[in-house]
Design a protein around this motif. Sequence first.
Motif, mmCIF file in Angstrom:
data_model
loop_
_atom_site.group_PDB
_atom_site.id
_atom_site.type_symbol
_atom_site.label_atom_id
_atom_site.label_comp_id
_atom_site.label_asym_id
_atom_site.label_seq_id
_atom_site.Cartn_x
_atom_site.Cartn_y
_atom_site.Cartn_z
ATOM 1 N N ALA A 45 0.857 -1.282 0.185
ATOM 2 C CA ALA A 45 -0.015 0.093 -0.134
ATOM 3 C C ALA A 45 0.907 1.265 0.030
ATOM 4 C CB ALA A 45 -1.110 -0.087 1.362
ATOM 5 N N THR A 46 1.985 1.285 0.691
ATOM 6 C CA THR A 46 2.849 2.454 0.631
ATOM 7 C C THR A 46 3.375 2.799 -0.539
ATOM 8 O OG1 THR A 46 3.373 2.015 3.119
ATOM 9 C CG2 THR A 46 5.033 3.331 1.808
ATOM 10 N N SER A 47 3.919 1.720 -1.199
ATOM 11 C CA SER A 47 4.594 1.766 -2.519
ATOM 12 C C SER A 47 3.513 2.464 -3.769
ATOM 13 C CB SER A 47 4.975 0.613 -3.181
ATOM 14 O OG SER A 47 6.131 0.136 -2.227
ATOM 15 N N GLU A 264 -4.900 1.829 5.902
ATOM 16 C CA GLU A 264 -4.954 3.284 5.342
ATOM 17 C C GLU A 264 -3.577 3.822 5.370
ATOM 18 O OE1 GLU A 264 -7.309 7.777 5.562
ATOM 19 O OE2 GLU A 264 -7.033 6.435 7.249
ATOM 20 N N LYS A 265 -3.157 4.332 3.965
ATOM 21 C CA LYS A 265 -1.827 5.015 3.860
ATOM 22 C C LYS A 265 -2.177 6.356 3.314
ATOM 23 C CE LYS A 265 0.930 1.790 5.208
ATOM 24 N NZ LYS A 265 1.778 2.056 6.416
ATOM 25 N N ILE A 266 -1.468 7.364 3.684
ATOM 26 C CA ILE A 266 -1.840 8.815 3.333
ATOM 27 C C ILE A 266 -0.303 9.302 2.512
ATOM 28 C CG2 ILE A 266 -2.275 11.168 4.226
ATOM 29 C CD1 ILE A 266 -3.695 9.728 6.585
ATOM 30 N N GLN A 329 4.864 -8.318 -10.109
ATOM 31 C CA GLN A 329 4.440 -7.059 -9.283
ATOM 32 C C GLN A 329 5.203 -6.169 -9.430
ATOM 33 O OE1 GLN A 329 2.604 -8.583 -5.734
ATOM 34 N NE2 GLN A 329 0.662 -9.288 -6.760
ATOM 35 N N THR A 330 6.540 -6.410 -8.797
ATOM 36 C CA THR A 330 7.581 -5.484 -8.387
ATOM 37 C C THR A 330 8.125 -4.867 -9.900
ATOM 38 O OG1 THR A 330 8.287 -6.871 -6.820
ATOM 39 C CG2 THR A 330 9.919 -5.097 -7.587
ATOM 40 N N ALA A 331 8.245 -5.667 -11.201
ATOM 41 C CA ALA A 331 8.436 -5.267 -12.358
ATOM 42 C C ALA A 331 7.588 -4.041 -12.765
ATOM 43 C CB ALA A 331 8.600 -6.333 -13.408
ATOM 44 N N ALA A 332 6.069 -4.434 -12.716
ATOM 45 C CA ALA A 332 4.939 -3.493 -12.808
ATOM 46 C C ALA A 332 5.207 -2.338 -12.014
ATOM 47 C CB ALA A 332 3.682 -3.968 -12.733
ATOM 48 N N LEU A 333 5.151 -2.353 -10.849
ATOM 49 C CA LEU A 333 5.444 -1.247 -10.047
ATOM 50 C C LEU A 333 6.783 -0.292 -10.386
ATOM 51 C CD1 LEU A 333 4.413 -2.638 -6.633
ATOM 52 C CD2 LEU A 333 3.132 -0.845 -7.766
ATOM 53 N N ARG A 334 7.791 -1.237 -10.469
ATOM 54 C CA ARG A 334 9.046 -0.475 -11.078
ATOM 55 C C ARG A 334 9.018 0.394 -12.180
ATOM 56 N NH1 ARG A 334 12.009 -4.302 -11.311
ATOM 57 N NH2 ARG A 334 13.452 -4.411 -9.433
ATOM 58 N N GLU A 335 8.225 -0.106 -13.215
ATOM 59 C CA GLU A 335 7.797 0.837 -14.518
ATOM 60 C C GLU A 335 6.728 1.884 -14.110
ATOM 61 O OE1 GLU A 335 6.279 1.794 -18.201
ATOM 62 O OE2 GLU A 335 5.064 1.054 -16.562
#
Length: 560
Positions: A45-47, A264-266, A329-335
């Motif tokens: 959630a933070t990322s 919840e992340k703000i 998922q990491t590759a997608a988040l990295r992109e």
Amino acid sequence: MGHRLGRWHLLLIALVAALLIGALAMLGLDRAMRVSALAETRTAATSQAAILAAGLESELNKFSLVPRVLAVDPEVGTLLAGDRSERSVLNRRLAALARQTNAAAIYLMDADGLTLAASNWDRPDSFVGSEYGFRDYFAGALRDGTHTEFALGTVSRRPGLYLAERVGPADRPLGVVAVKVEFDSLERKWRDAEDGVFVTDLDGIVLLASNPDWRFRAAEAETAAGARPARDPARDAMRFGIAQIETLALPWAGPATSRIRMIEKIQPIAPVGWELHLLADPAPRLSTAIANGRLAGVLGLALLGLAGAGGFIWLRQRSERATAQVAAQTAALREQLQQANRLATLGQITAGLGHEIRQPLAAMRVYAESGGRLLAADRKDEAAGNFDKIAGLADKIGRITEESLQFSRRTPSEPKDIPLTEVIEGSLLLLRDQIRQSGITLVLPEHDEAAVMVRAQHVQLEQVLVNLLQNALQACGTGGHITIAVAADRQQVRLSVSDDGPGVATELRDTLFQPFITGRPEGIGLGLAIARDIMGRIGGDLVLEDNETGACFTMMIPAA
């Protein structure tokens, strides 16, 4: 007989003890899996919140430039000064600009709030002739020069953000330029991809939300001073269409028998002072983690040795699947993070690109007017020369816009052979205005050195080089020196950026490329981490090298 009974008695005790140990182990395993699943949910959630916030900030930065540029436009000033002869031309310009930027509306008001020109001039809901002097964004722009307000449209009753800019000096304002931005498409994306997302203003009022029912409610959190201040029902009714703001109760997750509070992340949103709230549902991870833990425990207790071997194989396969899923998922988040970083960088340098475009546009207008007069005087050869100059200036604008569009696009994953000089020239084209304003002395490599071929992706190399050049500009300040150097061998090409600034603090050198590590108070510490990640994925590296003065960062790029 007594011996046999004693043995059965011991076996029964052992069985009861094994059951108790198994039950305790199961409880401990459940707890451990629960803690792990909650931690994974919070990390993800933070990322994701950081990525969504960066995307929203980039969108806001893009639109904030529109009213600033229009406020100094000569045609806008002419219309507000009383000359209405070119109103139809300005209406069409505003309509074209609204289509290009996806703005809901762009309109021009005089000093009394009367709309004189608008992008929707030819529609039934046209703003032309409407009076908006009662709006906060109008009064705030006249008073402060610039102002923003999120509210329902007076005509459309659709919510949106109004960005307003004063035209003319504070003591003699001519009027106000306003841009309305609607976020329907962004909210639909949130609705399809996230468990829950909403954005609040400084007063905690929900402005944007993946769930339309949450909009214009007050978030549960209180301000630092305690309870939130009393609200003005009449003003809220005008802005939000609701006189009494209700409290937003955050949703719960899971079945009714075992409900779990959403995580919840703000994330703060600059520059408007908003906050993005990402809600993550931990229930799927919890149920999966606990079920998997119990299954592993039962198999381990029931089958012992043989089942333990089978359990080991199953856990290994499960780990491999989880690793593959996490890697995807990491590759997608990295992109996504790289794309958000590119858009944020482009947003920071857009003002300079606007300056680079406005100068040739003004020159083109002068040459065109002069060419018309020359044609009227039958001086065709001189007029042809003017039109050749116009064509050259148009090519220059085309190069600037094409470079900025290419920089913002998502790029294919496969590298190719490219000349390094294209990367250097493209980066300098994007940063030309910043370099000129800073009075920097820039030393470039010889053309033959920079023309070396490398194996990489143009946009990704340009993203890293722009980041290093921006850091160098900030480090060495006005009148400093920046040197770009190239060295090559058969295996790799070394592209170095060095400056004469204060250098990197000793305590930061070992952790400089880690996320959220930065030497600047206003930095977030992601630029260098993303840059090294990009270089590593193409088979290269980014290193900090020793330098007599300032800092020296070197990109190690695979040679073609």
